[in-house]
Scaffold this motif. Structure first.
Motif, short mmCIF file in Angstrom:
data_model
loop_
_atom_site.label_atom_id
_atom_site.label_comp_id
_atom_site.label_asym_id
_atom_site.label_seq_id
_atom_site.Cartn_x
_atom_site.Cartn_y
_atom_site.Cartn_z
N GLN A 1 40.33 47.94 112.63
CA GLN A 1 39.04 46.92 112.28
C GLN A 1 39.67 45.64 111.93
N ALA A 2 40.27 45.67 110.63
CA ALA A 2 40.61 44.93 109.66
C ALA A 2 42.07 43.71 110.77
N VAL A 3 42.45 44.73 111.65
CA VAL A 3 43.81 43.59 112.65
C VAL A 3 42.86 43.53 113.25
N ALA A 4 41.81 43.69 114.02
CA ALA A 4 40.31 43.06 114.79
C ALA A 4 39.62 42.11 114.37
N ASN A 5 39.53 41.75 113.20
CA ASN A 5 38.93 41.13 112.80
C ASN A 5 40.17 39.59 112.86
N GLY A 6 41.30 40.47 112.07
CA GLY A 6 42.38 39.22 112.14
C GLY A 6 43.06 38.12 113.16
N ILE A 7 43.22 39.10 114.87
CA ILE A 7 43.05 38.25 115.39
C ILE A 7 42.20 38.10 115.86
N ALA A 8 40.71 38.28 115.56
CA ALA A 8 39.56 37.48 115.82
C ALA A 8 39.57 35.73 115.21
N ALA A 9 40.36 36.05 113.90
CA ALA A 9 40.36 34.57 113.91
C ALA A 9 41.07 33.46 113.71
N SER A 10 42.66 34.50 113.95
CA SER A 10 43.63 34.13 114.55
C SER A 10 43.61 32.49 115.89
N TYR A 11 42.84 33.98 116.42
CA TYR A 11 42.87 33.41 118.40
C TYR A 11 41.38 32.85 118.55
N ASN A 12 41.26 32.57 117.78
CA ASN A 12 39.68 32.34 117.31
C ASN A 12 38.55 33.05 119.21
N CYS A 13 38.73 34.14 118.87
CA CYS A 13 38.27 34.92 120.46
C CYS A 13 37.15 36.30 119.55
N GLN A 14 36.51 36.69 120.54
CA GLN A 14 35.68 38.21 119.95
C GLN A 14 36.64 38.87 120.33
N MET B 1 43.35 60.59 106.39
CA MET B 1 43.79 59.74 107.24
C MET B 1 43.33 58.85 108.57
N ILE B 2 42.67 59.71 109.42
CA ILE B 2 41.70 59.27 110.47
C ILE B 2 40.96 57.36 110.27
N GLU B 3 40.40 58.18 109.38
CA GLU B 3 39.20 57.55 109.13
C GLU B 3 40.36 55.99 107.78
N HIS B 4 41.38 56.21 107.50
CA HIS B 4 42.44 55.03 106.58
C HIS B 4 42.91 54.14 108.25
N ILE B 5 43.37 54.66 109.57
CA ILE B 5 43.68 54.34 110.21
C ILE B 5 42.61 53.26 111.24
N ASP B 6 41.15 54.17 110.66
CA ASP B 6 39.88 53.09 111.49
C ASP B 6 39.51 52.22 110.74
N GLU B 7 39.98 51.81 109.38
CA GLU B 7 39.84 50.69 108.61
C GLU B 7 41.35 49.62 108.41
N ARG B 8 42.31 50.57 108.73
CA ARG B 8 43.42 49.69 109.53
C ARG B 8 42.73 48.65 110.74
#
Length: 384
Positions: free
Chosen positions: A270-283, A261-268
């Motif tokens: 990272q996915a949210v972080a990647n989405g925010i980076a793309a949506s807001y054109n930031c790092q 479960m912890i590893e599943h939450i870790d993956e999610r």
């Protein structure tokens, strides 16, 4: 030597020390151990060079089939004590607010019992530094502390529980404590004037959106039967009201009852972080650190026997407990050695662990020693 357990507990309570700096605690424990073992030829003591506040005490059995490990943690917390006890902490800003002074006292009592009456199996007592931080169990394992005769075949350990009656033993099959992961997130955009947002890239907005989306991980990506927790307790951004923040930082924690479960939450995450980076054109830089704080997953075979013994012992107040979202680095050792962690009730239901007002009931000490000693003696009669 006659061991005054209550005096030992009160001495330990007065000298709380933080992870990897438990020097006075180490000295007091060594003094007691050396006195107990002074006239005994079946006891060996080891202080690892690579972990100098740790202590290992090996009792050679009369007819050993296995080496049984028993672990106690020895560090304290950066908490200012507010108990009013006459033996309160003498170290300003530090306290045994998690009850490790009770843990050590009980372990010393069990050790004294088996020094007085030599065990059948080998017994290894591990006085472990750095449970609250710095992954003391993981450090010990990775530094090869448990090698040769110092390697246990199975491991046991307790944690005190203020919500249980003093002296009660609590346990359960499966996971007792959650695993934990530290989460650090850094957002990098463009700083600018509050009046010209079109020329800046606001990281307060990006980080806030990240927090909002993360809340859907547990509510929509985690099986509600299994459960999980994501908490951000710190949000840092900006310098003044009329400047758009070009950077932001979040610091938080993940809790899960299984490593999967912890590893599943870790993956999610990272996915949210990647989405925010793309949506807001930031790092967005996401750093996850679990260290040695794995879920405390009790071994099914040994834990079933442990529970049966406690249930059938008329002198033990056994209570079946629910899993807790608190973390414990004994989970790392249980990922390497089969074993069981359990609760010892300390009867202070008004206060939680880590509270500055926590006052364990000392009446828990003797029943705890008796229950653990009895279990270890029972385990030594079993062939498997």
């Amino acid at each position: 030597m006659t061991l005054d357990l209550h005096e030992l507990y009160r001495q330990l309570h007065q000298i709380p020390e933080l992870a990897l700096h438990e020097f006075k605690t180490h000295a007091l424990l060594m003094k007691q151990i050396n006195a107990l073992a002074s006239d005994v030829d079946f006891v060996e003591i080891k202080v690892p060079d690579q972990l100098p506040t740790a202590i290992l005490v090996l009792l050679h059995g009369t007819k050993p089939r296995r080496t049984i490990g028993y672990r106690t943690d020895i560090d304290a917390l950066p908490v200012t004590e507010d108990t009013g006890l006459p033996f309160a902490s003498q170290h300003q800003g530090r306290m045994h607010a998690c009850g490790h002074d009770i843990h050590m006292t009980v372990a010393m009592g069990v050790l004294a019992k088996f020094i007085k009456a030599q065990p059948t199996d080998n017994l290894l007592f591990f006085f472990q530094p750095a449970e609250e931080s710095e992954n003391g169990g993981k450090l010990a394992y990775e530094d090869d502390v448990f090698t040769g005769q110092w390697r246990p075949d199975e491991f046991y350990g307790l944690h005190d529980n203020p919500q249980l009656p003093a002296g009660a033993i609590g346990c359960r099959m499966g996971t007792l404590f959650a695993g934990t992961t530290e989460v650090d997130v850094h957002f990098t955009g463009t700083q600018g004037h509050a009046a010209y947002p079109q020329f800046a890239n606001d990281m307060v907005v990006a980080a806030s959106q990240f927090i909002g989306q993360v809340q859907t991980i547990v509510s929509r990506s985690v099986d509600p039967i299994e459960g999980g927790v994501i908490t951000f307790g710190q949000f840092n951004a900006g310098t003044i009201r009329n400047v758009i923040a070009g950077e932001a930082e979040l610091h938080g924690t993940i809790r899960g009852l299984t490593q999967k479960m912890i590893e599943h939450i870790d993956e999610r995450l990272q996915a949210v972080a990647n989405g925010i980076a793309a949506s807001y054109n930031c790092q967005v830089d996401l750093h996850l650190n679990q260290g040695g704080y794995l879920p405390v997953e009790n071994n099914p075979h040994l834990t079933e026997r442990f529970i049966q013994y406690m249930q059938q012992n008329p002198d033990v107040n056994y209570i079946e407990t629910e899993p807790a979202m608190t973390g414990e680095d004994f989970g790392y050792l249980l990922s390497k050695f089969p074993g069981t962690m359990f609760w010892l009730g300390i009867g202070d239901p008004k206060h939680q662990l880590h509270s500055s007002e926590l006052v364990p009931n000392e009446a828990a000490i003797e029943p705890g020693i008796s229950a653990i000693t009895g279990w270890l003696q029972q385990r030594m009669t079993e062939k498997e």
